[in-house]
Structures are given as C-alpha cells and as structure tokens.
Write an enzyme that holds these catalytic residues in place. Structure first.
Site, short mmCIF file in Angstrom:
data_model
loop_
_atom_site.label_atom_id
_atom_site.label_comp_id
_atom_site.label_asym_id
_atom_site.label_seq_id
_atom_site.Cartn_x
_atom_site.Cartn_y
_atom_site.Cartn_z
N ASP A 1 0.84 -1.20 0.00
CA ASP A 1 0.00 0.00 0.00
C ASP A 1 0.87 1.25 0.00
OD1 ASP A 1 -2.20 1.63 0.17
OD2 ASP A 1 -2.62 1.20 2.28
N ILE B 1 4.56 12.12 -11.14
CA ILE B 1 4.41 12.21 -12.58
C ILE B 1 4.48 10.79 -13.18
CG2 ILE B 1 5.29 14.58 -12.74
CD1 ILE B 1 7.96 13.36 -13.72
N GLY C 1 -6.92 -3.06 10.28
CA GLY C 1 -5.68 -2.96 11.03
C GLY C 1 -5.93 -3.03 12.52
N LYS D 1 0.44 3.85 -2.18
CA LYS D 1 -0.36 5.01 -2.63
C LYS D 1 0.49 5.95 -3.47
CE LYS D 1 -3.64 4.96 1.22
NZ LYS D 1 -3.01 4.01 2.15
O1 C5P Z 1 -6.04 0.46 11.64
P1 C5P Z 1 -7.01 0.65 10.53
O2 C5P Z 1 -8.02 -0.48 10.42
O3 C5P Z 1 -7.65 2.01 10.55
O4 C5P Z 1 -6.09 0.55 9.22
C1 C5P Z 1 -6.54 0.91 7.96
C2 C5P Z 1 -5.44 0.71 6.97
O5 C5P Z 1 -5.95 1.03 5.69
C3 C5P Z 1 -4.21 1.57 7.20
O6 C5P Z 1 -3.08 0.75 6.87
C4 C5P Z 1 -4.34 2.70 6.19
O7 C5P Z 1 -3.10 3.14 5.69
C5 C5P Z 1 -5.14 2.03 5.08
N1 C5P Z 1 -5.97 2.91 4.25
C6 C5P Z 1 -6.92 3.77 4.78
N2 C5P Z 1 -7.64 4.59 3.95
C7 C5P Z 1 -7.46 4.54 2.62
C8 C5P Z 1 -6.53 3.65 2.07
C9 C5P Z 1 -5.79 2.83 2.93
O8 C5P Z 1 -7.12 3.78 6.00
N3 C5P Z 1 -8.21 5.29 1.82
#
Ligand code: C5P
Length: 240
Positions: free
Chosen positions: A68, A74, A214, A70
């Site tokens: 992940d 460019i 998470g 993200k």
């Molecule tokens: O701990 P939690 O359940 O909030 O973790 C969510 C995970 O999803 C984190 O690793 C975060 O970086 C990722 N994430 C997010 N929102 C997004 C994309 C990814 O929370 N739009």
C-alpha cells in the site's frame, strides 16, 4: 502478544494492515495472521522502515500481499516505481487516482498485468469539513464514484474506497472490478482516526471484495480471538 489456538478457516476477504514501528511485532503479526487471512498489507510505515525485506517476510506467510504505497507522482516516476515493485512479487499495489489518467495508464503499463493496481479515491479519514478545507466540496460519495470510474477506465483492477461508498460503486462498477475498503470497524471497536467507517457485515453486504483491517485486529488484547469473532461475523453475513 498472546496467541491462542485458532478455530477459524481462512478469512479470504480480510487484508490485515501491518502498521507498526517494531520489526518483532511485524514478524509476529505475519506469522499470526498470514496463514489465516487472504492478504497481508504492507503499508507505507513498514516499507519506509524495512523496504523489500518487509514484503519478503509477508510473502513467506501470506496467500496474498498488498503493498500500500499510494503512489502519486508524474507518470514516468510512478512507472519506474511500479516496475521496481513488480520484482517484489506483490499481488496488489495502490496508486492515487488523483494522479490523473496518464499516471494511471503509465502505472498499468509498467505493471504488465502482474500486479493488480488499486486506485485510491478519497482517504477514509477525510470528513466533510476536511474536504471543504481542501476545496473539494460536495458529497464525498459522488466524487468517489467519479474517480473510481476513472480508475476503471485507465488500467486499474479495482479501487479503494470507504465502506460508505461501496454500494454506489458496486452499482456502477460490476465485478471483476474489485472494491477494497479500509475504515472497517466491528461494532465495539473505536473509530481511531477513521471517519467514514462501517461494520464488516455492512461493507460485505454492500459489495466489498476485500476488507482492510488494522487496529481492530492488531491492537486487540487477543488478536486471534478478535480475528475469530470477525471471521464468524463475515461467515454469518455471507450465509444471511
Ligand atoms: O487500523 P485501521 O483499520 O484504521 O487501518 C486501515 C489501513 O488502511 C491503514 O493501513 C491505512 O493506511 C489504510 N488505508 C486507509 N484509507 C485509505 C486507504 C488505505 O485507511 N483510503
């Protein structure tokens, strides 16, 4: 961390977010969750600390690995990063849809069909006030809907969206386009810094393919018990 014996099968639709500053904890989470869920997610924190070594360890324990990062830059730079990630053998990689069609297409070309690119719509911690400050007014779900369609048209295999937008996206973007949702909170879990959240049951009922989870698992007093209860919730949702 105490780990009890697990009674669940493989929770295929769960991706566990391995967000920690501690390598030992990261390793224990790989061993604990890897064999029991569909996907392990290596995020920015782990990749910035340990680089490819983190992906390698996750791969040893997991069925699928989601990197992940993200990416948002460019087209030429993003293509170079995707090409480098291809060598790591991950299943999913995130790119920001806000990078625009050319960036998405450059990423898709560099992925050569070997990685599923997921377009990130709006981050799930952004609420209406934050979107206003960013001069992105109007309903988040409409923007997410438009951006996910852009991702689908320009080489992404799926999109990351909040569970609040899954139903709308599923309507517009049928399978095999994959909908991946963080911001998942089982009934009794705190929201933490997430704003646009929903329960796993609701997200699946609305059409999510993969739930990124998470802290409700990794910070639970008993992570395996938390996973078991989540898996049971998902099984019941699938059966109802
Ligand atoms: O701990 P939690 O359940 O909030 O973790 C969510 C995970 O999803 C984190 O690793 C975060 O970086 C990722 N994430 C997010 N929102 C997004 C994309 C990814 O929370 N739009």
């Amino acid at each position: 961390m105490t780990v009890t014996a697990s009674r669940i099968g493989i929770a295929h639709q769960i991706a566990v977010a391995l967000d920690t500053p501690d390598w030992k904890t990261f390793s224990v989470w790989c061993e604990t969750f890897g064999p029991r869920v569909g996907v392990l997610k290596v995020g920015l924190e782990a990749f910035s600390r340990w680089g490819p070594k983190a992906v390698e360890l996750a791969r040893q324990h997991a069925r699928g690995v989601f990197l992940d990062l993200k990416l948002h830059d460019i087209p030429n730079t993003v293509a170079g990063a995707v090409d480098a990630v291809r060598a790591l053998g991950v299943d999913y990689l995130t790119v920001h849809i806000g990078g625009g069609p050319d960036m998405l297409e450059a990423a898709a070309e560099a992925a050569r069909g070997e990685i599923k690119l997921l377009g990130v719509t709006l981050l799930t911690h952004l609420d209406a006030d934050a979107l206003e400050v960013l001069e992105l007014p109007g309903p988040a779900r409409e923007r997410v809907g438009r951006w996910a369609s852009i991702a689908a048209r320009h080489g992404c295999s799926g999109a990351v969206c909040s569970p609040r937008e899954v139903a709308l996206l599923r309507e517009r973007l049928p399978a095999p386009f994959e909908l991946v949702t963080p911001g998942i909170r089982p009934g009794d879990s705190p929201a933490d810094d997430q704003r646009r959240t929903a329960t796993p049951r609701q997200a699946l009922a609305d059409g999510a393919d993969l739930l990124v989870i998470g802290r409700p698992l990794t910070r639970a007093a008993d992570p395996l018990a938390a996973l078991e209860s989540l898996a049971r919730e998902i099984e019941t949702a699938a059966g109802s």
